[in-house]
Design a protein around this motif. Structure first.
Motif, PDB file in Angstrom:
ATOM      1  N   ILE A 724       0.865  -1.181   0.000  1.00 56.13           N
ATOM      2  CA  ILE A 724       0.000   0.000   0.000  1.00 56.13           C
ATOM      3  C   ILE A 724       0.901   1.230   0.000  1.00 56.13           C
ATOM      4  O   ILE A 724       1.731   1.396   0.898  1.00 56.13           O
ATOM      5  CB  ILE A 724      -0.934   0.031   1.226  1.00 56.13           C
ATOM      6  CG1 ILE A 724      -1.847  -1.207   1.245  1.00 56.13           C
ATOM      7  CG2 ILE A 724      -1.777   1.307   1.224  1.00 56.13           C
ATOM      8  CD1 ILE A 724      -2.769  -1.273   2.451  1.00 56.13           C
ATOM      9  N   LEU A 741      -4.369   4.614   8.312  1.00 53.75           N
ATOM     10  CA  LEU A 741      -4.891   3.439   7.600  1.00 53.75           C
ATOM     11  C   LEU A 741      -4.290   2.150   8.174  1.00 53.75           C
ATOM     12  O   LEU A 741      -5.004   1.160   8.374  1.00 53.75           O
ATOM     13  CB  LEU A 741      -4.582   3.549   6.107  1.00 53.75           C
ATOM     14  CG  LEU A 741      -5.054   2.395   5.224  1.00 53.75           C
ATOM     15  CD1 LEU A 741      -6.572   2.291   5.251  1.00 53.75           C
ATOM     16  CD2 LEU A 741      -4.579   2.585   3.775  1.00 53.75           C
ATOM     17  N   ARG A 742      -2.998   2.170   8.449  1.00 54.01           N
ATOM     18  CA  ARG A 742      -2.337   0.983   9.014  1.00 54.01           C
ATOM     19  C   ARG A 742      -2.964   0.601  10.351  1.00 54.01           C
ATOM     20  O   ARG A 742      -3.230  -0.588  10.619  1.00 54.01           O
ATOM     21  CB  ARG A 742      -0.840   1.255   9.189  1.00 54.01           C
ATOM     22  CG  ARG A 742      -0.051   0.104   9.801  1.00 54.01           C
ATOM     23  CD  ARG A 742       1.426   0.469   9.958  1.00 54.01           C
ATOM     24  NE  ARG A 742       2.176  -0.640  10.513  1.00 54.01           N
ATOM     25  CZ  ARG A 742       2.298  -0.866  11.824  1.00 54.01           C
ATOM     26  NH1 ARG A 742       1.709  -0.041  12.691  1.00 54.01           N
ATOM     27  NH2 ARG A 742       2.999  -1.905  12.257  1.00 54.01           N
ATOM     28  N   GLN A 744      -5.947   1.189  11.382  1.00 49.76           N
ATOM     29  CA  GLN A 744      -7.293   0.659  11.139  1.00 49.76           C
ATOM     30  C   GLN A 744      -7.220  -0.790  10.659  1.00 49.76           C
ATOM     31  O   GLN A 744      -8.008  -1.640  11.080  1.00 49.76           O
ATOM     32  CB  GLN A 744      -7.998   1.532  10.096  1.00 49.76           C
ATOM     33  CG  GLN A 744      -9.501   1.325   9.993  1.00 49.76           C
ATOM     34  CD  GLN A 744     -10.255   1.958  11.151  1.00 49.76           C
ATOM     35  OE1 GLN A 744      -9.737   2.852  11.803  1.00 49.76           O
ATOM     36  NE2 GLN A 744     -11.448   1.462  11.431  1.00 49.76           N
ATOM     37  N   ILE A 745      -6.272  -1.083   9.756  1.00 46.13           N
ATOM     38  CA  ILE A 745      -6.105  -2.445   9.232  1.00 46.13           C
ATOM     39  C   ILE A 745      -5.728  -3.404  10.358  1.00 46.13           C
ATOM     40  O   ILE A 745      -6.295  -4.505  10.483  1.00 46.13           O
ATOM     41  CB  ILE A 745      -5.033  -2.462   8.121  1.00 46.13           C
ATOM     42  CG1 ILE A 745      -5.563  -1.778   6.865  1.00 46.13           C
ATOM     43  CG2 ILE A 745      -4.602  -3.892   7.790  1.00 46.13           C
ATOM     44  CD1 ILE A 745      -4.507  -1.530   5.805  1.00 46.13           C
ATOM     45  N   HIS A 792     -10.954  -3.286   1.256  1.00 50.49           N
ATOM     46  CA  HIS A 792     -11.445  -2.546   2.421  1.00 50.49           C
ATOM     47  C   HIS A 792     -10.631  -1.272   2.629  1.00 50.49           C
ATOM     48  O   HIS A 792     -11.185  -0.198   2.928  1.00 50.49           O
ATOM     49  CB  HIS A 792     -11.374  -3.439   3.664  1.00 50.49           C
ATOM     50  CG  HIS A 792     -11.877  -2.774   4.914  1.00 50.49           C
ATOM     51  ND1 HIS A 792     -13.188  -2.365   5.072  1.00 50.49           N
ATOM     52  CD2 HIS A 792     -11.223  -2.412   6.059  1.00 50.49           C
ATOM     53  CE1 HIS A 792     -13.341  -1.796   6.259  1.00 50.49           C
ATOM     54  NE2 HIS A 792     -12.158  -1.815   6.880  1.00 50.49           N
ATOM     55  N   ALA A 793      -9.302  -1.379   2.461  1.00 55.32           N
ATOM     56  CA  ALA A 793      -8.434  -0.205   2.617  1.00 55.32           C
ATOM     57  C   ALA A 793      -8.818   0.895   1.634  1.00 55.32           C
ATOM     58  O   ALA A 793      -8.859   2.079   1.983  1.00 55.32           O
ATOM     59  CB  ALA A 793      -6.978  -0.614   2.425  1.00 55.32           C
ATOM     60  N   PHE A 797     -10.224   4.556   2.969  1.00 58.34           N
ATOM     61  CA  PHE A 797      -9.178   5.584   2.887  1.00 58.34           C
ATOM     62  C   PHE A 797      -9.735   6.997   2.700  1.00 58.34           C
ATOM     63  O   PHE A 797      -9.240   7.942   3.339  1.00 58.34           O
ATOM     64  CB  PHE A 797      -8.179   5.237   1.781  1.00 58.34           C
ATOM     65  CG  PHE A 797      -7.034   6.205   1.681  1.00 58.34           C
ATOM     66  CD1 PHE A 797      -6.024   6.192   2.633  1.00 58.34           C
ATOM     67  CD2 PHE A 797      -6.960   7.129   0.652  1.00 58.34           C
ATOM     68  CE1 PHE A 797      -4.962   7.082   2.562  1.00 58.34           C
ATOM     69  CE2 PHE A 797      -5.902   8.032   0.572  1.00 58.34           C
ATOM     70  CZ  PHE A 797      -4.903   8.004   1.532  1.00 58.34           C
TER      71      PHE A 797
END
Length: 817
Positions: A724, A741-742, A744-745, A792-793, A797
Motif C-alpha cells: 500500500i 490506515l495501518r 485501522q487495518i 477494504h483499505a 481511505f
C-alpha cells in the motif's frame, strides 16, 4: 417489463456499482448483456455511457429511469468476458469501466463530445451591437460563424478565460452546446465505383455511337465483371486517369461508393524454421503428455521447463495445431513486442492468415480491425503481449505463455493485472489448457510444479545434440588491477574481434540505457538530479540531454558545473549509448546496431533493427534486456554480458532470481545454429550463487539455494505480498494518512496474527513527480485475505486521509521500488 443492470464506463470507485434501468418497449427485443448504452444519471439526468451487465424480467417500477439509447446491434462483450470483468474488478481493485477497457480496443470506448454552434435564431451582427462583448468572446463567435456545423468545445481551450466566456454566451442564448457520444475509431473505408446502368443499356449506347472513348469501355467491362471495384484498382486495371472516371460519373454511367477495407498490420519476414521439423525424443514425450490434457475440457496447467534452444516453440505450434483440429482457438503470449515479428513469421508459415496480433505498437485502427476479426471468428490463433490475454476468442482451447517468468506480464498501471493469473482464470472458465514455458521459470511457478499443482515437463537438451554455449567468467576486479578501465574486458574485446574476422555475429547485453547513469562535478560534488523525483538524471548524448526515466523531465547537459562553474564535470556510469560509442571508435571498426527504448520508439522499431541484424548489416547487436529474450539468430556465436551482477543490487527480494534469469536467457542466444556458441560474462561479484549457477545454466542448483532463502525470509512462494503506497505533495499528509490506515487495518484484520505488516516507511524512490511516497508491506499466506483487506483499505481511505493524499495498492507487484 424488461430491466437491465448497467455499469457506468467512467465511474469513480465510490459510484462504481450496477444501476437498474427500464428498457423501452422499442428496444427490448435487442437488449443483451455486453452492449453499450447511454443512460440518464444523477439528479440532473446527465447522459452517461455504460454497459449492460445483466437483463431480466421484473415488475415495472416508476422510480426507475429508462435507458436513453442502446448503441450496439450485437453485444461487444461475451458472457465469459463479463464474468472475467467482474473477477478483475475485485481481484485487481478497479472499477467496472477499468476492467472492461482491458477487453476492448481503445477506439471502441464511447467518448462524450461537446459541440458549440451559434443559435439558429441569433442575428450575430445585431448581437455585437446590442450586447457588450469582450475581445475573447468576439473571437469565439467569429470562429463559430466561419464554421458551418459548429466546432468542438476543446478547440477553444487555448483562449484564455474561454470557459467563462462560453458559459456567458450560452447563458445569453447566443451559443448552443450540443452533447453526444461517438466512437473514435470505426471501420476503414476506401472510395470505390459501381455501375449505375445495366450492361444492356451501356452496350446500346455503344451501338448508338454515344460512347466515343475506348477507356470508357474498358472501365465498364471491369465493373460488369467485378460488380464493384476500388477507385485505385480501376485506375490501375483500366489504365485510365481519375478525370476519365469523373466524366463517367457526370454522365450517370457509374457512381462512387465506399467499401470497407482492413488495416493490415502484417508484414512478415520469411521464417527460418522448417515447415515440419522432426521432433526429438524429448519433444515427442513432452508433446504426448501435453496432448493428453488438451481434450479434457477442464483447467489443466503444465510447465514446460526446457533449456534455451530446446525447441519449445515447435511444441507450442503442434499443440495449437491439435487444438484447431478440435475446432478450438488459441492464444500465444510473448513477453516483449520485439518478439512478435519473429513469432508471427513462424506461425504464419504454419497457420496462414488465420492468425491475429494484439500489442500496443499497432495503430488504433489496426487494433480495432484485428479485434473485430477475432470477435467474428475469422482467426484461430492470437499472438501478442500481455494485453492479448483478453482477445475475444470463442471456444478457447489453449493459452500458451512463453518466457512465463518475465515481469512484463504484470501490469504496473491500474488495473495492475497479471496476465498469467488472468490466463488461468480464462482457462478455468473455458475448460482450457494453460501452458507455461521457460528455461528459467519463476520460483513461484516452479514451486507450484514441484508441489503437483502444475504438471512439470522438462527438456534438458537442444535438438541435433547442439551443446549449450561455453561460458567464461571475467573478474572485473582483476581487469582493474591490470590497468584495464575500459567497458570491455580484454577477453571479450579479443573474442569480438575474432568473431568479426570470422564473419560471425555477436550480441552484447547491458541492462542500462542512455549514455551514463549520472553527471558529477569532481570539484564540488554536484550531481544532476530530477527536480520532480528523488533520482539522478540519466545522461543521453544523442540529443545532449539528461532525462528522468520516471517523470520524463529533461534538461541540456551542462558544459560547466551549475554550482561552482568548474569544467571538471563528467558523466559516470555506463549505458548502451556509451558502449555503442566505444565499439564504433574501436580499431576493428565494428558495425553496431543498438536496441533499447530509445531506438525502438517507432511503430516498426524493433522489427527494423532485428531484420537488419538478421540480414548481417551489423557485426554486433547491443541492447538492454529486449535483446536477451527469445531471439533466434543462427549466425550469433558470441554473447557478451557486460555487467552481469548489476541487478544483484536492486532493492527487491527477486534480485538474485532476475540476475540468474537474465544471464541464462542472454547466454541462450549464442550457438543456436550449426556453429558452437561462447558466452563472456563480466562481473565484480563473481562468487554469488546466482552467477555461479547461471554459468552452467543449472536451474535446479539455483532453485535449491533461492528457495531456502525465500523460506527463511518468508517471501513468495511462502506468502503473498501486498503493498500500500500513499502519496501527496505534502510529506506529512502522506505519512499521517498511511499511519491512520495501518492502524485501522491492524485493528480490524490482525486479531489472530494472520499476516505481517511493516511500519510506515519510505520506498527506495521517495519522491516521484513532486509527490512524497510512504508505504507499508503486508505478507499473508492467503491471497483472498489480502484481496479483501486491500479492497477494504481502498473503501475506508477517503474517510481517514489527510488533505490531497492518494492511495495505490497492489498484490505481488512486479517491482518493489
Amino acid at each position: 417489463m424488461l430491466l437491465a443492470a448497467v455499469a457506468l464506463s467512467e465511474a469513480t470507485r465510490s459510484f462504481d456499482r450496477l444501476y437498474h434501468y427500464k428498457i423501452s418497449l422499442d428496444e427490448q427485443y435487442k437488449a443483451v448483456p455486453g452492449m453499450r448504452v447511454i443512460v440518464p444519471f444523477g439528479r440532473r439526468n446527465q447522459q452517461k455511457a455504460g454497459w449492460i451487465i445483466k437483463v431480466w424480467d421484473g415488475e415495472e417500477e416508476n422510480k426507475l429511469k429508462e435507458i436513453s439509447q442502446i448503441v450496439d446491434e450485437t453485444p461487444l462483450l461475451s458472457s465469459e468476458m463479463i464474468k472475467l470483468a467482474q473477477w478483475i474488478k475485485t481481484r485487481y481493485f478497479c472499477t467496472w469501466g477499468d476492467a472492461i477497457r482491458l477487453m476492448i480496443p481503445a477506439g471502441v470506448s464511447l467518448k462524450k463530445q461537446r459541440w458549440l454552434q451559434i443559435s439558429e435564431t441569433v442575428d450575430l451582427d445585431k448581437v455585437k451591437i446590442d450586447i457588450e462583448l469582450s475581445r475573447s468572446q468576439k473571437v469565439i463567435l467569429d470562429k463559430l460563424a466561419n464554421s458551418k456545423n459548429g466546432m468542438p468545445e476543446q478547440e477553444f481551450a487555448k483562449i484564455e478565460g474561454s470557459f467563462e466566456d462560453i458559459s456567458y454566451l450560452i447563458e445569453k442564448g447566443i451559443v448552443e452546446r450540443r452533447e453526444f457520444f461517438e466512437q473514435p475509431v470505426g471501420e476503414k473505408t476506401v472510395k470505390a465505383v459501381i455501375p449505375s446502368i445495366s450492361k444492356e443499356e451501356f452496350y446500346n449506347l455503344v451501338d448508338e455511337g454515344k460512347v466515343k472513348s475506348i477507356h470508357y469501355i474498358r472501365i465498364m467491362e471491369v465493373l460488369f465483371s467485378e460488380e464493384i471495384c476500388t477507385l485505385q484498382d480501376i485506375l490501375l486495371i483500366a489504365g485510365v486517369s481519375h478525370g476519365t472516371v469523373r466524366n463517367m460519373v457526370k454522365k450517370g454511367w457509374i457512381s462512387y461508393t465506399e467499401i470497407e477495407t482492413e488495416r493490415n498490420p502484417f508484414d512478415c519476414t520469411e521464417c527460418n524454421i522448417p515447415q515440419k521439423p522432426v521432433l526429438t525424443g524429448e519433444q515427442e514425450n513432452v508433446l504426448k503428455e501435453a496432448l493428453s490434457l488438451l481434450g479434457q475440457n477442464k483447467l489443466n496447467e503444465i510447465l514446460i521447463h526446457g533449456v534455451t534452444g530446446s525447441g519449445k516453440t515447435e511444441i507450442y505450434i503442434r499443440l495449437i495445431e491439435e487444438a484447431i483440429k478440435m475446432r478450438k482457438s488459441a492464444i500465444m503470449l510473448v513477453p516483449e513486442i520485439s518478439l512478435t515479428p519473429q513469432m508471427i513469421s513462424c506461425f504464419s508459415a504454419r497457420f496462414g492468415n488465420r492468425i491475429a496480433i494484439q500489442h500496443s505498437r499497432l495503430s488504433q485502427g489496426e487494433r480495432f480491425d484485428q479485434w473485430r476479426k477475432i470477435k467474428a471468428g475469422e482467426v484461430d490463433v492470437v499472438i501478442g503481449v500481455r494485453s492479448a490475454v483478453f482477445a475475444p476468442l470463442s471456444n478457447l482451447g489453449v493459452i500458451i505463455i512463453d518466457e512465463e517468468h518475465e515481469s512484463t506480464y504484470k501490469s504496473e498501471n491500474t488495473p495492475k493485472y497479471d496476465a498469467r493469473q488472468v490466463a488461468r482464470a480464462r482457462c478455468n472458465i473455458n475448460g482450457a489448457l494453460l501452458v507455461l514455458g521457460s528455461a528459467t521459470p519463476s520460483v513461484e511457478t516452479y514451486c507450484r510444479a514441484l508441489s503437483g499443482k502444475t504438471k512439470l515437463l522438462t527438456m534438458k537438451n537442444r535438438p541435433n545434440s547442439i551443446p549449450l554455449p561455453q561460458t567464461v567468467l571475467v573478474d572485473l576486479r582483476e581487469e582493474l588491477k591490470e590497468g584495464n578501465r575500459k567497458i570491455l574486458s580484454r577477453k571479450l574485446e579479443e573474442e569480438l574481434v575474432k568473431n568479426k574476422n570470422n564473419q560471425e555475429q555477436s550480441i552484447l547485453f547491458l541492462n542500462k540505457r542512455g549514455y551514463a547513469s549520472f553527471l558529477l562535478c569532481r570539484e564540488c560534488g554536484y550531481t544532476s538530479k530530477c527536480p520532480n523525483c528523488s533520482v539522478s538524471l540519466t545522461v543521453h548524448t544523442h540529443d545532449r540531454q539528461m532525462f528522468c526515466h520516471y517523470c520524463g523531465y529533461a534538461e541540456p547537459i551542462p558544459r560547466i558545473c551549475p554550482d561552482c562553474q568548474s569544467e571538471r564535470i563528467k558523466a559516470f556510469g555506463t549505458g548502451t549509448q556509451k558502449v555503442e560509442e566505444e565499439l564504433k571508435n574501436h580499431p576493428a571498426m565494428f558495425r553496431v546496431l543498438r536496441m533499447d527504448m530509445d531506438t525502438t520508439s517507432g511503430k516498426h522499431g524493433h522489427k527494423k533493427i532485428l531484420n537488419a541484424f538478421r540480414n548481417k548489416e551489423a557485426d554486433i547487436l547491443l541492447g538492454t534486456q529486449m535483446v536477451a529474450k527469445g531471439h533466434d539468430f543462427p549466425d550469433v556465436t558470441l554473447v557478451g554480458i557486460l555487467s552481469a551482477d548489476a541487478t544483484l543490487f536492486n532493492n527487491d527480494y527477486r534480485a538474485s532470481e532476475r540476475t540468474f534469469q537474465l544471464i541464462t536467457q542472454a547466454s541462450g542466444r549464442a550457438g543456436r545454429g550449426e556453429k558452437p556458441g561462447r558466452v563472456i560474462l563480466q562481473a565484480y561479484n563473481i562468487d554469488d550463487y546466482a552467477i555461479q549457477t547461471a554459468l552452467t545454466q543449472d536451474y535446479d542448483a539455483f532453485y535449491q539455494k533461492e528457495i531456502m532463502m525465500r523460506k527463511a525470509m518468508n517471501f513468495p512462494p511462502f506468502c503473498h505480498i501486498g503493498v500500500i503506497v500513499v502519496s501527496s505533495e505534502n510529506q506529512d499528509a502522506a505519512r499521517d494518512s498511511l499511519a491512520a490506515l495501518r492502524n485501522q487495518i491492524l485493528m480490524e484484520y490482525n486479531k489472530e496474527d494472520v499476516f505481517e505488516c511493516s511500519e510506515v516507511l519510505p520506498p527506495p524512490i521517495f519522491v516521484i513527480r513532486k509527490r512524497y511516497r510512504w508505504r507499508i508491506i503486508i505478507k499473508a499466506k492467503s491471497v483472498n485475505l489480502l484481496v479483501q483487506l486491500m479492497n477494504h483499505a481502498l473503501d475506508i481511505f477517503p474517510r481517514i486521509k489527510t488533505g490531497s493524499a492518494e492511495i495505490s495498492v497492489d498484490i505481488d507487484p512486479a517491482s518493489m521500488v
